[in-house]
Design an enzyme around this catalytic site. Structure first.
Site, mmCIF file in Angstrom:
data_model
loop_
_atom_site.group_PDB
_atom_site.id
_atom_site.type_symbol
_atom_site.label_atom_id
_atom_site.label_comp_id
_atom_site.label_asym_id
_atom_site.label_seq_id
_atom_site.Cartn_x
_atom_site.Cartn_y
_atom_site.Cartn_z
ATOM 1 N N SER A 37 37.886 51.016 50.467
ATOM 2 C CA SER A 37 37.174 50.260 50.065
ATOM 3 C C SER A 37 35.569 50.697 50.121
ATOM 4 C CB SER A 37 37.035 49.301 49.770
ATOM 5 O OG SER A 37 37.433 48.078 48.923
ATOM 6 N N LYS A 91 48.829 47.198 38.126
ATOM 7 C CA LYS A 91 49.354 47.376 37.099
ATOM 8 C C LYS A 91 48.030 47.512 35.817
ATOM 9 C CE LYS A 91 47.489 44.270 34.118
ATOM 10 N NZ LYS A 91 45.626 44.169 33.881
#
Ligand code: NAP
Length: 309
Positions: A37, A91
């Site tokens: 990250s 998703k």
């Protein structure tokens, strides 16, 4: 495979912290060892600023979990698959249908698992709704997915940009349930998209669809609902009516509550991911993404007032 799956997560943001980290801790057979990250660090984990550094530094990594916004999902998934890793996609599985199809092809050639997770399909009442519908003929479906974007998506500029889906970010959850519980093919007929003057993505949408049997399906997605939030799918059949509410966690049949349970979606998805890896299987259903793509393809765009989030 034998032994615990060693996983690395990319994009340590809201959904990673709210759901993925606790769900992985609860799941046997998988362990989070690293994070990639740019602006965040996972406690007690090996931290990297980029996926390529994580792949280079963690040679025994088995799987990569992608939790960044959809616009950057494809390149990361491709990199991880080509490195021979199993991949879990948040998703929506990508920003376009063609990139998700390309990922399926890469995963097949690499012989690794690719899992397109649709968390709403694991909501508590979805399975019961699917079983009930299986023996009835569909007459009409009405979806109302109305929520307050300022509450659910503060500080997420990507969601308003091209490829960020706008109100289809929650709306695709409704479509993932719809395409799970209705066993017939569903065609998108027309759509109307309301796009704020200062944004690239819609704040409201109305979709007209039809099941192969001819039953009409309507959906309204709206991001301007303050107060109580609505995530409902109402279905009329030849054998009674069904109402799925609370995003799939509550089921009423002919008005009577049958199921009401807290959401345990992410632990169920991780159990599924572990099984898919054991079976060397791919699970990527693009049906919800295809309906969204079709809505953008044929949708009439209506400009609305600028929206400050
Ligand atoms: P987020 O917190 O805004 O983003 C997740 C992380 O991705 C960020 O912390 C950031 O980490 C990285 N990121 C953000 N923009 C990026 C960019 N342009 N390029 C590369 N990395 C970037 O979003 P989120 O709410 O977790 O949502 C991420 C995905 O999960 C979306 O596809 C969303 O639909 C899905 N999802 C969200 C929720 C929810 O309730 N929020 C629920 C279910 C599914 P670094 O800056 O540290 O790299």
């Amino acid at each position: 495979m034998t032994g615990t799956i060693k996983a690395g997560l990319v994009g340590l943001g809201k959904i990673a912290r709210d759901q993925h980290l606790p769900a992985i801790r609860k799941t046997d057979g998988i362990e989070l060892v690293a994070v990639a990250s740019r602006n965040a660090q996972g406690e007690g984990l090996h931290n990297y600023g980029a996926l390529k550094d994580m792949l280079a530094g963690e040679l025994d990594l088995d799987a990569v979990i992608l939790c960044q916004p959809p616009q950057v999902r494809y390149e990361a998934a491709r990199q991880a698959l080509l490195a021979g890793k199993h991949v879990f996609l948040e998703k929506p599985p990508g920003a376009t249908v063609s990139e998700v199809e390309a990922l399926i092809d890469i995963a097949e050639r690499q012989g690794v698992t690719l899992y397109a997770s649709w968390h709403s399909r694991y909501a508590a009442a979805v399975g019961a709704a699917k079983s009930w519908l299986a023996t009835r003929a569909l007459k009409h479906v009405s979806i109302q997915w109305r929520e307050d974007v300022r509450h659910w998506h503060p500080g997420q500029p990507w969601i308003w940009e091209a490829g960020g889906f706008g109100v289809f970010d929650p709306g695709i959850n409704a479509l993932s349930i719809l395409t799970e519980i209705v066993s017939e093919p569903i065609a998108l007929l027309s759509a109307s998209l309301e796009v704020p003057a200062n944004k690239q993505a819609p704040i409201g949408a109305e979709l007209k669809m039809v099941a192969a049997s001819g039953a009409p399906i309507e959906a309204v997605f709206d991001w301007r609902q303050t107060g109580p939030q609505t995530w409902d799918i109402a279905i009329e059949t030849d054998g009674g009516s069904l109402l799925l509410s609370e995003g799939g966690n509550m089921l009423r049949l002919d008005g009577e509550v049958q199921v009401k349970a807290p959401d345990e979606e992410y632990p169920a998805m991780y159990r599924r991911f572990v099984r898919l890896i054991e079976d060397k299987a791919i699970d990527v259903d693009i049906a919800p993404l295809r309906l969204v793509a079709d809505a953008f393809l044929c949708g009439e765009h209506r400009a609305t007032a600028a929206f400050e989030d």
